[in-house]
Every structure is written in C-alpha cells, then in structure tokens.
Motif scaffolding. Structure first.
Motif, PDB file in Angstrom:
ATOM      1  N   UNK A 149      12.077   1.387   3.027  1.00  0.00           N
ATOM      2  CA  UNK A 149      13.381   1.567   2.362  1.00  0.00           C
ATOM      3  C   UNK A 149      13.379   3.023   1.936  1.00  0.00           C
ATOM      4  N   UNK A 150      14.567   3.812   1.630  1.00  0.00           N
ATOM      5  CA  UNK A 150      14.592   4.865   1.068  1.00  0.00           C
ATOM      6  C   UNK A 150      13.803   5.087  -0.220  1.00  0.00           C
ATOM      7  N   UNK A 151      13.997   3.949  -1.038  1.00  0.00           N
ATOM      8  CA  UNK A 151      13.299   4.228  -2.532  1.00  0.00           C
ATOM      9  C   UNK A 151      11.899   4.140  -2.170  1.00  0.00           C
ATOM     10  N   UNK A 152      11.297   3.933  -1.289  1.00  0.00           N
ATOM     11  CA  UNK A 152       9.880   4.275  -1.028  1.00  0.00           C
ATOM     12  C   UNK A 152       9.291   5.713  -0.843  1.00  0.00           C
ATOM     13  N   UNK A 153      10.494   6.578  -0.821  1.00  0.00           N
ATOM     14  CA  UNK A 153      10.202   7.947  -0.478  1.00  0.00           C
ATOM     15  C   UNK A 153      10.929   9.008  -1.586  1.00  0.00           C
ATOM     16  N   UNK A 154      11.387   8.371  -2.792  1.00  0.00           N
ATOM     17  CA  UNK A 154      12.141   9.076  -3.798  1.00  0.00           C
ATOM     18  C   UNK A 154      11.011   9.674  -4.650  1.00  0.00           C
ATOM     19  N   UNK A 155      10.964  10.969  -4.696  1.00  0.00           N
ATOM     20  CA  UNK A 155      10.096  11.865  -5.776  1.00  0.00           C
ATOM     21  C   UNK A 155      11.138  12.373  -6.751  1.00  0.00           C
ATOM     22  N   UNK A 156      11.021  12.299  -7.873  1.00  0.00           N
ATOM     23  CA  UNK A 156      11.711  13.179  -8.735  1.00  0.00           C
ATOM     24  C   UNK A 156      13.258  12.937  -8.658  1.00  0.00           C
ATOM     25  N   UNK A 157      13.892  11.928  -8.207  1.00  0.00           N
ATOM     26  CA  UNK A 157      15.050  11.577  -7.970  1.00  0.00           C
ATOM     27  C   UNK A 157      15.802  12.008  -6.863  1.00  0.00           C
ATOM     28  N   UNK A 158      14.922  12.281  -5.991  1.00  0.00           N
ATOM     29  CA  UNK A 158      15.368  12.938  -4.491  1.00  0.00           C
ATOM     30  C   UNK A 158      14.606  12.382  -3.501  1.00  0.00           C
ATOM     31  N   UNK A 159      14.907  12.286  -2.203  1.00  0.00           N
ATOM     32  CA  UNK A 159      14.228  11.814  -1.144  1.00  0.00           C
ATOM     33  C   UNK A 159      13.276  12.645  -0.658  1.00  0.00           C
ATOM     34  N   UNK A 160      11.985  12.603  -0.651  1.00  0.00           N
ATOM     35  CA  UNK A 160      11.058  13.606  -0.098  1.00  0.00           C
ATOM     36  C   UNK A 160      10.904  13.330   1.575  1.00  0.00           C
ATOM     37  N   UNK A 161      11.777  14.593   1.938  1.00  0.00           N
ATOM     38  CA  UNK A 161      11.830  14.583   3.521  1.00  0.00           C
ATOM     39  C   UNK A 161      10.689  14.594   4.225  1.00  0.00           C
ATOM     40  N   UNK A 162       9.485  15.186   3.767  1.00  0.00           N
ATOM     41  CA  UNK A 162       8.513  15.320   4.636  1.00  0.00           C
ATOM     42  C   UNK A 162       7.666  14.151   4.759  1.00  0.00           C
ATOM     43  N   UNK A 163       7.621  13.245   3.414  1.00  0.00           N
ATOM     44  CA  UNK A 163       7.070  11.891   3.434  1.00  0.00           C
ATOM     45  C   UNK A 163       7.712  10.921   4.359  1.00  0.00           C
ATOM     46  N   UNK A 164       9.338  11.100   4.349  1.00  0.00           N
ATOM     47  CA  UNK A 164       9.896  10.038   5.038  1.00  0.00           C
ATOM     48  C   UNK A 164       9.564  10.426   6.643  1.00  0.00           C
ATOM     49  N   UNK A 165       9.580  11.517   7.099  1.00  0.00           N
ATOM     50  CA  UNK A 165       9.269  11.825   8.337  1.00  0.00           C
ATOM     51  C   UNK A 165       7.609  11.508   8.959  1.00  0.00           C
ATOM     52  N   UNK A 166       6.869  11.922   7.985  1.00  0.00           N
ATOM     53  CA  UNK A 166       5.671  11.359   8.191  1.00  0.00           C
ATOM     54  C   UNK A 166       5.227   9.980   8.576  1.00  0.00           C
ATOM     55  N   UNK A 167       5.757   9.094   7.580  1.00  0.00           N
ATOM     56  CA  UNK A 167       5.688   7.535   7.444  1.00  0.00           C
ATOM     57  C   UNK A 167       6.350   7.082   8.724  1.00  0.00           C
ATOM     58  N   UNK A 168       7.696   7.364   9.135  1.00  0.00           N
ATOM     59  CA  UNK A 168       8.170   6.671  10.265  1.00  0.00           C
ATOM     60  C   UNK A 168       7.682   7.229  11.704  1.00  0.00           C
TER      61      UNK A 168
END
Length: 575
Positions: free
Chosen positions: A321-340
């Motif tokens: 879920x997107x809260x898994x990838x929130x850093x500093x109040x924004x979605x971490x794009x690189x972390x999201x892409x790496x995870x999925x």
C-alpha cells in the motif's frame, strides 16, 4: 459438520493446504447416472427450492448442475435430477438421484456426462412431489467453432443496490457467464457501500461480518434468494473464480486487510470456511487434485481455450500500500518501483505459473483467454496524482490537488518531448503504478507472463474484474512488443471511482486517463454494468453495457454509454 472441532482439524495450517480440503469440496457431488431407478425407498423429507438452480463449468460432454434444498425438517433429503432436450421433458437424456444433508448445507451438485457438444439442455430437480424451476444450460463446442459469446460480470454487493445487471444478463444470448469474483461481500450491515440498504430492504444477514462457516453459508443463502441472480443462473451456465470478498477484503495467501486474528481467530480457519462455502454454493466442478483447487482450463472447440486463474489467494504475496513508501510526506518513487519489480514477488505462485505456461504452450486454439480477477495492464500515473488520492498523505483539498496534477500531466503529455519544460518532464517521469493490489504491484511476474506469451506468438485476451470500473488496454512487453489485450468489466452494484471522486470528476477523469496511460484505450468510472465478449476466428469484439440505475428495479440500458472495441487476430491491436 459445521463450525466444530471436526471441521477445524481439517483446516489450513498456512495459506491453502489444499489436500486437507479436498474431501470437503466434493462432498455435495452426487453420482451421475442415467438409470430411471432413482431412490428405492425415499427418506420422506420434503423440501423447498428457495435458492433456485444453477449450472456451470461446461465442457464438451458434461456440465455441473446445482441446487440447494430447504428441508421441512432435519434429516437426509433424497434429490432427483433430470436433463432433457426439450422444456417439457418429453425427451429425458440423463437422470439420477442422490442424497444431501446439513453436512453440505443441503446443497447438491451433479457432474452430468454423456452430453452432446455445443448443445442446449433443460434441467430440473425434484424432492418427492416438489419440483424446482426449470433452467437452461449449454455444453461447450468440440472441434470447429464459429463463435463463442460470454457475459463477464464482477463485484455484486447486495446492500448497495438491486441486481439489475444480472437481470440484463439473463436476457442475453450468451454461451456462458464468466463471474470474475466478489460474488458476495463479507462486511457487516453497516459496512462497505451499505448506506442505502435499509431503504432498499437489502440489509445483509447475518447481522455481523461473516467469519465462520455458518456465517458464509448464511450470506450465500441470502444472495441466492435474489430473483435477478436466480434468473441469470437459470438462463446460462456460470464459470466462476473467487476474488477477495468471498473471504475478506484484500486477501492474500496468509491474511487479509479485513481480518484481525486477535478478534476473528486464525486466518487459515476463516479461509477454509470461506472456500468450503464457495464450493458448496456455486456450480463449480470439485478440484481433481490439490494443485488445481480453483484454476482450470475449459476448451471451447478449436476457437479458444479459457484459462481460469487465481490471482488472489493461492500464490499471492501480501500486497503493498502506498503508505509503505511515504518518506517526508511524499511517495518515494524509486522505492515504489524497486518494490513492485522485485523478482521474488509472486501473484500466481510457482506452481500455478508453471501450470499456466504449460497450458499456454500446449494450446492450439485460435485464442488463449485468461479469466482472472485483477487488472494486468500497466496503469502508471504521475506520483502527485496518486499522492493526492492517498488519504494518509493527501492535502486539505485532495480532489482539487488531484485535478491540478492530472491537468498538468495531460498538458505535458500532449507536448512533443523537446517542448516540455524540465518540470513537466519530471512530472511525467514520476509515474508509478496506480493499483498495487493488481498485477501492477507484481510487475516482474506480469512481465514474465507477457514475455512468455509474446515469444510463443499466442493470441491472448485477458478478462478482469475487481475495480468496479471498465477498462480496455493493450498489453505489451517491456520492450513494447504486443502480447495481448485486456478487457475489464464494471461491477454489478459496487461503486466505482465515482464514490471517491464524485460523478462529475469521475466522468472528467476517464478520458484523461487514456491520455496519461499509454496502453489504455477506454475507461469508464461512473457506470454499473457488464461486458460481453464475442470470439470469432478472426476477431474479438468487446461491448460494455450499463444499466441506468441500481437504486430502483425500474431501469433501462444506458445506450449512450455503450462502448465497443475490436481486436483482429492478425495483429492483436486494440481499436
């Protein structure tokens, strides 16, 4: 047998240990016989047919027949069945009898064999002098087949509204109905999309969230009293897979978002109860072995191989879920892409993936059709759009922020790359998957399937449900090679994006999505309805049909919202 220790000893230890369930899943299947010597000494327990009749899983020579009897008193009930070539039953081609009881919730299945391919039959059941409604079923064709037509449905939440979509499906001329999941919902009466239930006299029973075997049975029983659902089952054979709400919201193999072990017990026990009730209440052929507990292949002559999958339970790793990838109040794009895109993540599981590849490789049909639950296409959106829609990090006016982000992205997308500002290009480059619960959240395995299909040069059509919205997408490999086409159906009643965005904003967003998502050809976020897919040797034609209302039994087909898409066998390009 109900919710007792005898059943618990057979439950799942971790995920699905299918072997422990196999003795249960075929226990309501009665013998198939053409003998006219039915039951020599009836037990004498009379029964009503309050839940209608149904058929399913048609093959060229056989089909599953189903009913559920409501006995006048406790005990064993002897049930007769007949199949005829005519509605008056003057030409009975198969018949037999069997016994049902409380151990299988008084449900009955018959796997009627010895039938002719591509043929319509009438069937009925009898208990003493009481006769069930007469219904129609149809076997699959064998050999050369000129066409096959399916109605595709998904997501029927009883308290949300009337099942007008099922009523429409009952009136159509189709070979079968593909139900891609969320046949029931598990919530309590005050749960999801239930605000109008009391006014519509559609408050769910039991009056709690369903967790135990008796709970699931009671919920199916309520759904199956609906006259429109009964009509659809009586008119056509169904081919069914489960999604999450037959168990609990956002199910994966070891848990679910809507399951609390502290208050609801072991998830494995809930899962086993849900699966047992599903097999009891739906016209699904019991699994032949512990591997193929739900996924299966149904050939339609030389025209298509229908491959039904489980993308929800058997092999699925827990969804992100997107809260898994929130850093500093924004979605971490690189972390999201790496995870999925992690190669270790699986949606199907190794056993089912191997089985799918084997069936695709050996298929000689003109079309290979995947009937499954969740969207397979790539639905990447700029991260500010998704951030605006994520409640945990959205601003004070998320809709306005989302609209602004979408309009900015569309403006950038419509410019040639050389004319975009660095900010505009950065916005487009921030794209991440829209739906982490779908194949987008399991990107490596999705790409593996698409690459495999492209290398085989198969003609793959993917059918999906789950989202309550309509979609048509081109399926491509990471290198851009065409691998197939996806058609996704709207819902029977469950609300789509109009619940989140509002009807006006949903209508505004849908055409913009086809601009932002490269492979998306069609989207509708406002309408409840179903999909028909016609297969012919050279073309596949998909048509989305919508009803004008679900809050009243008075409705019309919303012809202004009809949409049609065609795929040619030669190039697989969606038009």
């Amino acid at each position: 047998m109900s919710d007792n220790n005898d059943f618990r000893r057979r439950t799942l230890v971790k995920g699905i240990a299918a072997a422990s369930l196999l003795p249960l899943l075929g226990s309501n299947l009665i013998a198939c016989s053409d003998s006219r010597d039915l039951v020599p000494e009836p037990a004498g327990v009379a029964a009503q047919f309050n839940h209608g009749v149904a058929s399913g899983d048609p093959l060229a020579d056989r089909v599953i027949l189903w009913t559920r009897v409501t006995p006048d008193e406790e005990g064993f009930v002897d049930v007769e069945w007949e199949v005829a070539s005519d509605e008056d039953f003057t030409d009975i081609v198969r018949s037999g009898a069997g016994v049902t009881d409380a151990a299988v919730d008084f449900t009955v299945k018959v796997d009627v064999d010895g039938l002719a391919p591509g043929t319509s039959y009438f069937y009925r059941f009898r208990v003493i002098d009481r006769v069930s409604p007469v219904a129609l079923t149809r076997t699959a064709p064998a050999g050369a087949a000129a066409s096959a037509v399916f109605a595709v449905v998904s997501c029927s939440n009883y308290p949300t509204g009337f099942f007008n979509v099922y009523r429409e499906v009952a009136l159509q001329e189709v070979d079968a109905v593909l139900h891609l999941g969320d046949y029931i919902y598990e919530y309590a009466p005050d749960g999801y999309a239930s605000s109008n239930a009391e006014a519509l006299d559609r408050v769910v029973t039991p009056a709690t969230e369903i967790v135990t075997l008796s709970d699931y049975r009671a919920r199916y029983a309520q759904y199956r009293t609906d006259p429109d659902l009964q009509a659809a089952h009586a008119a056509h054979p169904f081919i069914v897979v489960w999604d999450d709400h037959e168990i609990a919201n956002d199910t994966w193999r070891e848990g679910a978002e809507n399951h609390d072990p502290d208050s609801e017990g072991e998830f494995s026990e809930r899962l086993a109860s849900a699966i047992q009730a599903w097999y009891e209440w739906l016209p699904v052929r019991p699994p032949a072995n512990e591997q193929e507990i739900i996924y299966r292949l149904l050939p339609y002559g030389d025209l298509l191989d229908l491959v039904m999958l489980d993308t929800r339970v058997i092999g699925r790793d827990q969804q992100f879920v997107y809260p898994d990838f929130v850093t500093g109040g924004v979605i971490d794009v690189a972390a999201t892409r790496a995870a999925v895109s992690d190669s270790r993540r699986t949606l199907l599981g190794e056993t089912q993936l191997t089985w799918l590849k084997d069936k695709l490789t050996s298929s000689n049909a003109r079309w290979q059709v995947l009937g499954q639950q969740v969207l397979m296409g790539r639905y990447d959106l700029p991260s500010p759009v998704l951030q605006a829609l994520e409640p945990s990090i959205a601003g004070d006016d998320p809709l306005a922020e989302g609209v602004a982000a979408v309009l900015a992205a569309v403006a950038a997308k419509n410019k040639p790359p050389a004319e975009r500002t660095p900010e505009e290009q950065a916005l487009l480059d921030s794209a991440i998957p829209y739906n982490l619960d779908a194949w987008d959240g399991y990107g490596f395995e999705r790409d593996e399937v698409l690459e495999f299909v492209a290398q085989l040069d198969k003609r793959m059509i993917v059918l999906a449900g789950d989202t309550h919205n309509s979609w048509a997408s081109q399926l491509r490999t990471t290198s851009g090679q065409v691998a197939g086409v996806e058609f996704a159906t709207s819902s029977v009643t469950s609300p789509g994006l109009e619940l989140v965005l509002g009807a006006d904003a949903a209508a505004f967003f849908a055409p913009l999505m086809t601009t932002l998502v490269d492979d998306l050809v069609y989207a509708d976020f406002n309408n409840r309805g179903y999909l028909t897919v016609r297969f012919e040797p050279e073309t596949v034609t998909a048509e989305w049909r919508y009803v004008s209302a679900i809050d009243s039994r008075d409705y019309v087909l919303n012809e202004e919202a009809f949409h049609q898409r065609i795929v040619n066998h030669s190039d697989l390009v969606l038009s």
